[in-house]
Design a protein around this motif. Structure first.
Motif, mmCIF file in Angstrom:
data_model
loop_
_atom_site.group_PDB
_atom_site.id
_atom_site.type_symbol
_atom_site.label_atom_id
_atom_site.label_comp_id
_atom_site.label_asym_id
_atom_site.label_seq_id
_atom_site.Cartn_x
_atom_site.Cartn_y
_atom_site.Cartn_z
ATOM 1 N N SER A 15 0.838 -1.180 0.000
ATOM 2 C CA SER A 15 0.000 0.000 0.000
ATOM 3 C C SER A 15 0.877 1.235 0.000
ATOM 4 O O SER A 15 2.093 1.172 0.086
ATOM 5 N N ARG A 16 0.250 2.389 -0.057
ATOM 6 C CA ARG A 16 1.017 3.630 -0.080
ATOM 7 C C ARG A 16 1.754 3.885 1.216
ATOM 8 O O ARG A 16 2.685 4.662 1.261
ATOM 9 N N THR A 17 1.323 3.248 2.276
ATOM 10 C CA THR A 17 2.008 3.414 3.557
ATOM 11 C C THR A 17 3.135 2.398 3.728
ATOM 12 O O THR A 17 3.660 2.234 4.808
ATOM 13 N N ASN A 18 3.440 1.657 2.630
ATOM 14 C CA ASN A 18 4.544 0.681 2.627
ATOM 15 C C ASN A 18 4.321 -0.450 3.607
ATOM 16 O O ASN A 18 5.235 -0.979 4.214
ATOM 17 N N HIS A 19 3.037 -0.842 3.789
ATOM 18 C CA HIS A 19 2.699 -1.986 4.624
ATOM 19 C C HIS A 19 2.109 -3.068 3.745
ATOM 20 O O HIS A 19 1.507 -2.789 2.704
ATOM 21 N N PRO A 20 2.226 -4.329 4.157
ATOM 22 C CA PRO A 20 1.657 -5.402 3.353
ATOM 23 C C PRO A 20 0.154 -5.240 3.244
ATOM 24 O O PRO A 20 -0.514 -4.859 4.197
ATOM 25 N N ALA A 21 -0.368 -5.537 2.051
ATOM 26 C CA ALA A 21 -1.811 -5.490 1.869
ATOM 27 C C ALA A 21 -2.451 -6.588 2.698
ATOM 28 O O ALA A 21 -2.006 -7.736 2.676
ATOM 29 N N PRO A 22 -3.468 -6.276 3.485
ATOM 30 C CA PRO A 22 -4.068 -7.291 4.346
ATOM 31 C C PRO A 22 -4.725 -8.389 3.539
ATOM 32 O O PRO A 22 -5.289 -8.156 2.475
ATOM 33 N N ALA A 23 -4.625 -9.601 4.086
ATOM 34 C CA ALA A 23 -5.303 -10.724 3.455
ATOM 35 C C ALA A 23 -6.805 -10.574 3.659
ATOM 36 O O ALA A 23 -7.253 -9.816 4.513
ATOM 37 N N PRO A 24 -7.615 -11.287 2.850
ATOM 38 C CA PRO A 24 -9.065 -11.187 3.019
ATOM 39 C C PRO A 24 -9.468 -11.542 4.432
ATOM 40 O O PRO A 24 -9.032 -12.546 4.987
ATOM 41 N N ARG A 25 -10.314 -10.717 5.018
ATOM 42 C CA ARG A 25 -10.722 -10.937 6.394
ATOM 43 C C ARG A 25 -11.749 -12.051 6.464
ATOM 44 O O ARG A 25 -12.631 -12.167 5.619
ATOM 45 N N THR A 26 -11.602 -12.849 7.490
ATOM 46 C CA THR A 26 -12.474 -13.995 7.661
ATOM 47 C C THR A 26 -13.113 -13.927 9.030
ATOM 48 O O THR A 26 -12.440 -14.112 10.041
ATOM 49 N N GLY A 27 -14.398 -13.649 9.058
ATOM 50 C CA GLY A 27 -15.127 -13.640 10.308
ATOM 51 C C GLY A 27 -15.694 -15.006 10.612
ATOM 52 O O GLY A 27 -15.602 -15.941 9.811
ATOM 53 N N PRO A 28 -16.320 -15.192 11.790
ATOM 54 C CA PRO A 28 -16.883 -16.488 12.132
ATOM 55 C C PRO A 28 -17.924 -16.961 11.123
ATOM 56 O O PRO A 28 -17.983 -18.138 10.770
ATOM 57 N N GLY A 29 -18.784 -16.023 10.618
ATOM 58 C CA GLY A 29 -19.782 -16.423 9.642
ATOM 59 C C GLY A 29 -19.160 -16.859 8.338
ATOM 60 O O GLY A 29 -19.571 -17.849 7.718
ATOM 61 N N ASP A 30 -18.129 -16.119 7.878
ATOM 62 C CA ASP A 30 -17.442 -16.508 6.652
ATOM 63 C C ASP A 30 -16.754 -17.857 6.805
ATOM 64 O O ASP A 30 -16.698 -18.651 5.868
ATOM 65 N N LEU A 31 -16.215 -18.129 7.989
ATOM 66 C CA LEU A 31 -15.546 -19.403 8.221
ATOM 67 C C LEU A 31 -16.534 -20.557 8.139
ATOM 68 O O LEU A 31 -16.266 -21.590 7.537
ATOM 69 N N PRO A 160 0.061 -10.601 8.427
ATOM 70 C CA PRO A 160 0.758 -9.307 8.339
ATOM 71 C C PRO A 160 -0.252 -8.166 8.404
ATOM 72 O O PRO A 160 -1.233 -8.145 7.663
ATOM 73 N N THR A 161 -0.022 -7.212 9.290
ATOM 74 C CA THR A 161 -0.898 -6.060 9.424
ATOM 75 C C THR A 161 -0.046 -4.789 9.386
ATOM 76 O O THR A 161 1.183 -4.841 9.409
ATOM 77 N N GLU A 162 -0.722 -3.650 9.392
ATOM 78 C CA GLU A 162 0.009 -2.392 9.415
ATOM 79 C C GLU A 162 0.684 -2.145 10.753
ATOM 80 O O GLU A 162 1.542 -1.263 10.873
ATOM 81 N N HIS A 163 0.328 -2.902 11.765
ATOM 82 C CA HIS A 163 0.956 -2.782 13.081
ATOM 83 C C HIS A 163 2.125 -3.749 13.257
ATOM 84 O O HIS A 163 2.809 -3.700 14.277
ATOM 85 N N GLY A 164 2.335 -4.628 12.290
ATOM 86 C CA GLY A 164 3.365 -5.653 12.391
ATOM 87 C C GLY A 164 2.749 -7.020 12.157
ATOM 88 O O GLY A 164 1.548 -7.163 11.893
ATOM 89 N N VAL A 165 3.568 -8.036 12.267
ATOM 90 C CA VAL A 165 3.068 -9.405 12.140
ATOM 91 C C VAL A 165 2.444 -9.814 13.462
ATOM 92 O O VAL A 165 3.103 -9.804 14.509
ATOM 93 N N ARG A 166 1.171 -10.169 13.411
ATOM 94 C CA ARG A 166 0.460 -10.579 14.622
ATOM 95 C C ARG A 166 0.231 -12.088 14.588
ATOM 96 O O ARG A 166 -0.182 -12.640 13.573
ATOM 97 N N VAL A 167 0.507 -12.700 15.731
ATOM 98 C CA VAL A 167 0.494 -14.156 15.831
ATOM 99 C C VAL A 167 -0.389 -14.543 17.007
ATOM 100 O O VAL A 167 -0.362 -13.889 18.062
ATOM 101 N N VAL A 168 -1.177 -15.595 16.819
ATOM 102 C CA VAL A 168 -1.949 -16.170 17.914
ATOM 103 C C VAL A 168 -1.644 -17.656 17.978
ATOM 104 O O VAL A 168 -1.488 -18.319 16.956
ATOM 105 N N MET A 169 -1.500 -18.156 19.186
ATOM 106 C CA MET A 169 -1.420 -19.597 19.422
ATOM 107 C C MET A 169 -2.221 -19.905 20.663
ATOM 108 O O MET A 169 -2.110 -19.193 21.677
ATOM 109 N N GLY A 170 -3.055 -20.916 20.581
ATOM 110 C CA GLY A 170 -3.927 -21.235 21.702
ATOM 111 C C GLY A 170 -4.157 -22.719 21.837
ATOM 112 O O GLY A 170 -3.832 -23.522 20.953
ATOM 113 N N ASP A 171 -4.753 -23.075 22.952
ATOM 114 C CA ASP A 171 -5.043 -24.470 23.271
ATOM 115 C C ASP A 171 -6.402 -24.517 23.956
ATOM 116 O O ASP A 171 -6.575 -23.996 25.057
#
Length: 403
Positions: A15-31, A160-171
């Motif tokens: 994008s113009r702000t030199n951040h990776p373009a976000p991947a398509p968002r997936t909500g619970p309904g879309d999933l 990848p987001t404009e705030h950085g790479v965000r990671v979740v891991m859960g159990d």
């Protein structure tokens, strides 16, 4: 089943702000819709129910016709001699064997179709990660405690987001297929909120609300006949969760809800990323009013983070000894630098050998290695960091690590 996931790199624009373009968002309904489409597609490929019924009845009917024809038309069927009895027994044995073989073949075909359908749904739920995300090499591996299942109660994602790479891991509490509903609720919320929320605190609160909605829906479904519906019939359900944010300069910030801290792999050193006390698991208690993210220093070029669920360190051998994950990691990194996928394969092999191939809980592993180019010091100033093992250039990144 084991699956080491590291798919082909995804094309991401800038994008113009030199951040990776976000991947398509997936909500619970879309999933849920994606899982439904995958199931329908797999069912169409497997053939419709009428066709399966016709194919299933054809061969038994043919064998039955052979037996009836023999009984009505063959002269030996009406004799009482030993030879006639042996011939009749041979015919019945052949007919019975044919029917049994057909039943076995049908069951195997149905099992393959069920696994194909389950694999399609599970692939949508826990999709493969790309090999690289914003300069980070990524690899993930998983091991389900349920035979025949590819995923269970463990979850992970990196975006990848404009705030950085965000990671979740859960159990999720429990394991195997029974935990997939909660995994879908948490992952669907993360994939949508990771792009919108400006900080990890608000992101964690979004995940907490999504989990609460999911548990209320389960309560409403499970106690549909009860009036009124119990407020917390699944109050024992909870999710241990780790949120990480890796900024463009390698700065790491984290929020931990009862999850094991990841390990930092720097050269031949393996050490915990942080030693701060985690929050309670998500879903057990309300979140506190303030949720300051834990600063975890910087991930320098060449360093890696090794994330895992508690199933890795809780695996036991025949004598009841726990699997020593730090020792296995330390031994693996003594060799020349390993690619993330190779290191995950080494750890999984050692874990299966330790648990004799049958771990009692789901296991998920995720590795992120910083492959970004080192940045030069600004204004030609002196280096403000000390050299580390395996990193001869001390000016790579500023550091503020929790040791």
């Amino acid at each position: 089943m084991i699956r080491i996931r590291a798919g082909v790199p995804r094309r991401t624009g800038r994008s113009r702000t030199n951040h990776p373009a976000p991947a398509p968002r997936t909500g619970p309904g879309d999933l849920r819709q994606a899982v439904r489409r995958a199931l329908q597609r797999a069912a169409r490929q497997a053939g419709g129910p009428p066709l399966r019924r016709v194919r299933g009845l054809g061969l038994p009917a043919a064998w039955g016709a052979v037996a009836v024809t023999y009984r009505l038309t063959c002269p030996l069927a009406h004799h009482e001699g030993l030879g006639a009895r042996l011939a009749g027994s041979a015919v019945l044995f052949a007919v019975g064997t044919g029917i049994l073989l057909h039943a076995r073949r049908t069951l195997l075909r149905e099992l393959r179709e069920a696994r194909r359908i389950a694999g399609a749904a599970q692939g949508v739920l826990l999709r493969p990660l790309p090999e690289r995300i914003d300069g980070l090499s990524v690899a993930a591996a998983q091991l389900s405690a349920d035979p025949g299942a590819e995923i269970g109660g463990d979850l992970y994602e990196a975006v990848p987001t404009e705030h950085g790479v965000r990671v979740v891991m859960g159990d999720v509490r429990g394991h195997g297929i029974a935990a997939l509903g909660t995994v879908a609720a948490v992952l669907g919320s993360f994939r949508e909120a990771a792009y919108d929320e400006p900080d990890l605190e608000r992101l964690l609160r979004r995940l907490d609300r999504a989990l609460a909605r999911h548990l209320r829906d389960r309560a409403r479904t499970a106690h549909a006949a009860a009036r009124p519906v119990p407020p917390h019939p699944v109050a024992e359900e909870f999710v241990t969760l780790l949120l990480l944010e890796i900024g463009p300069d390698g700065e790491i910030r984290a929020l931990n809800c009862g999850h094991p801290w990841p390990y930092r792999v720097a050269g031949t050193r393996v050490e915990p990323l942080a030693r701060a006390d985690p929050l309670p698991p998500l879903g057990m208690f309300p979140l506190p009013a303030e949720l300051p993210a834990v600063p975890c220093g910087h991930l320098l070029p060449g360093e890696a983070l090794f994330l895992h669920t508690d199933g890795a360190e809780d695996a036991r051998d025949a004598e009841g000894r726990f699997f020593s994950l730090p020792d296995v990691l330390a031994h693996a990194v003594r060799e020349p630098p390993l690619a993330p996928r190779a290191l995950l394969a080494t750890v999984l092999t050692a874990l299966l050998r330790h648990a004799h191939g049958a771990p009692s809980d789901d296991v998920a592993l995720l590795m992120l290695r910083n492959d970004r180019a080192p940045s030069a010091p600004r204004d030609g100033g002196p280096c403000d960091t000390a050299p580390r093992a395996g990193h001869p250039t001390p000016c790579a990144q500023p550091t503020n690590q929790l040791r």
